[in-house]
Design an enzyme around this catalytic site. Structure first.
Site, PDB file in Angstrom:
ATOM      1  N   GLU A  46       0.848  -1.189   0.000  1.00 49.64           N
ATOM      2  CA  GLU A  46       0.000   0.000   0.000  1.00 49.64           C
ATOM      3  C   GLU A  46       0.887   1.244   0.000  1.00 49.64           C
ATOM      4  OE1 GLU A  46      -3.689   1.760   2.649  1.00 49.64           O
ATOM      5  OE2 GLU A  46      -1.927   0.992   3.705  1.00 49.64           O
ATOM      6  N   ARG A  48       0.977   4.912   0.800  1.00 45.09           N
ATOM      7  CA  ARG A  48       0.199   5.898   1.538  1.00 45.09           C
ATOM      8  C   ARG A  48       0.546   7.299   1.044  1.00 45.09           C
ATOM      9  NH1 ARG A  48      -2.580   4.920   6.394  1.00 45.09           N
ATOM     10  NH2 ARG A  48      -2.775   7.189   6.362  1.00 45.09           N
ATOM     11  N   ARG A  77      -5.331   8.889   2.790  1.00 35.18           N
ATOM     12  CA  ARG A  77      -6.150   8.932   3.997  1.00 35.18           C
ATOM     13  C   ARG A  77      -6.142  10.374   4.511  1.00 35.18           C
ATOM     14  NH1 ARG A  77      -8.705   5.595   3.918  1.00 35.18           N
ATOM     15  NH2 ARG A  77      -7.451   3.779   4.426  1.00 35.18           N
ATOM     16  N   GLU A  81     -10.291  10.992   8.625  1.00 36.38           N
ATOM     17  CA  GLU A  81     -10.326   9.555   8.918  1.00 36.38           C
ATOM     18  C   GLU A  81      -8.958   9.047   9.364  1.00 36.38           C
ATOM     19  OE1 GLU A  81     -12.354   6.774   6.537  1.00 36.38           O
ATOM     20  OE2 GLU A  81     -14.071   8.071   6.141  1.00 36.38           O
ATOM     21  N   HIS A 142     -13.639   4.345   8.505  1.00 33.74           N
ATOM     22  CA  HIS A 142     -12.762   4.356   9.678  1.00 33.74           C
ATOM     23  C   HIS A 142     -13.363   5.192  10.800  1.00 33.74           C
ATOM     24  CE1 HIS A 142      -9.943   3.225   6.482  1.00 33.74           C
ATOM     25  NE2 HIS A 142      -9.142   2.763   7.416  1.00 33.74           N
ATOM     26  N   LYS A 169     -14.531  -2.159   3.543  1.00 36.10           N
ATOM     27  CA  LYS A 169     -13.536  -2.158   4.617  1.00 36.10           C
ATOM     28  C   LYS A 169     -14.047  -1.344   5.801  1.00 36.10           C
ATOM     29  CE  LYS A 169      -8.862  -0.425   5.641  1.00 36.10           C
ATOM     30  NZ  LYS A 169      -7.747   0.380   5.092  1.00 36.10           N
ATOM     31  N   ARG A 212      -6.262  -8.767  13.813  1.00 33.93           N
ATOM     32  CA  ARG A 212      -5.409  -8.838  12.618  1.00 33.93           C
ATOM     33  C   ARG A 212      -4.964 -10.267  12.331  1.00 33.93           C
ATOM     34  NH1 ARG A 212      -4.056  -3.628  11.105  1.00 33.93           N
ATOM     35  NH2 ARG A 212      -4.556  -2.028  12.660  1.00 33.93           N
ATOM     36  N   SER A 231       1.113   2.256   9.433  1.00 29.59           N
ATOM     37  CA  SER A 231       0.145   3.223   8.944  1.00 29.59           C
ATOM     38  C   SER A 231      -1.090   3.293   9.824  1.00 29.59           C
ATOM     39  CB  SER A 231      -0.282   2.859   7.507  1.00 29.59           C
ATOM     40  OG  SER A 231      -0.890   1.587   7.486  1.00 29.59           O
ATOM     41  N   GLN A 235      -0.552  -2.483  14.238  1.00 26.06           N
ATOM     42  CA  GLN A 235      -0.132  -3.393  13.178  1.00 26.06           C
ATOM     43  C   GLN A 235       0.989  -4.317  13.654  1.00 26.06           C
ATOM     44  OE1 GLN A 235       0.808  -0.887   9.828  1.00 26.06           O
ATOM     45  NE2 GLN A 235      -1.332  -0.738   9.176  1.00 26.06           N
TER      46      GLN A 235
END
Length: 251
Positions: A46, A48, A77, A81, A142, A169, A212, A231, A235
């Site tokens: 991804e 960002r 983003r 959010e 989000h 999502k 996750r 991000s 994570q």
């Protein structure tokens, strides 16, 4: 549930795919971040865009070269959010469409669209434009302050399917373990009763880390893991995720 093919990857079938975010402010930082990504286990990356301060095209080209035939997800983003920038609807549309030259998927914020996928600014169907450009679309929701109740999560994710997006999502910040359970229960409800296309769900922060990994059980098609920078809070490293998914399969 329908599956979604992106290059040689199929979403919505088998174990969750591992997406590694690339976080960089400059081209030099980007090169270092990509070196770290290439040393880890991942299925897609991804980019960002809200973190990146320089011209985007050379950066996206570098990402494309680095990952070869693996898919690239493009994400802006906004601060509303949990992202890094504020941007007009016109620029939001323009940058997402321009990313189609190098990226395969784009993450659109649900709050930026009217029902049916129309941009707030122009009234044109941005999702359709992205499809015409060859992109798959993730439509995301989000909340960095709370976790809605299960019925609200299911209701809104089901409504998001009424757009022409390819993947839905939802990501929330938990205040308690019960909030994590609420998200996981909503995911199972989507998987077993409501989802007609692949979806992604996650509970953020340290409390939410379980989600996750548990996504391999609750049906989420992608889990985000790190090579270096994160991000979103909570994570886990991509390599560790790969190992945990393997252990779950072996049970």
């Amino acid at each position: 549930m329908n599956t979604v093919r992106v290059r040689n990857m199929v979403l919505g079938d088998g174990i969750p795919k591992i997406c590694v975010p690339v976080i960089a402010h400059t081209y030099e930082e980007l090169v270092r971040a990509l070196d770290a990504v290439k040393k880890t286990s991942f299925d897609l990356v991804e980019f960002r865009a809200d973190f990146y301060f320089q011209e985007e095209a050379p950066a996206l080209e570098a990402v494309r070269r680095a990952v070869s035939e693996k898919p690239v997800l493009y994400t802006i983003r906004t601060k509303e959010e949990g992202g890094e920038i504020e941007i007009s609807d016109q620029d939001y549309r323009k940058r997402n469409l321009q990313a189609a030259r190098f990226a395969d998927l784009v993450d659109l914020q649900h709050g930026r669209l009217h029902a049916g996928g129309h941009t707030l600014l122009t009234g044109r169907n941005l999702i359709a434009e992205l499809h015409e450009a060859g992109m798959k679309v993730i439509l995301s929701w989000h909340d960095f302050e709370r976790t809605p109740e299960k019925k609200e999560i299911v209701r809104k994710m089901t409504a998001m399917q009424e757009t022409d997006c390819d993947i839905t999502k939802a990501a929330f910040m938990p205040r308690s373990r019960q909030d994590v359970c609420e998200l996981l229960s909503a995911s199972v409800r989507m998987l077993e009763e409501k989802a007609d296309r692949p979806f992604i769900t996650m509970s953020m922060g340290s409390i939410g880390r379980l989600s996750r990994v548990a996504c391999a059980f609750t049906g989420s098609c992608i889990s985000f893991g790190t090579a270096e920078g994160t991000s979103a809070p909570g994570q886990i490293s991509a390599d560790r995720l790969r190992g945990l998914f393997g252990e779950l399969q072996a049970l």
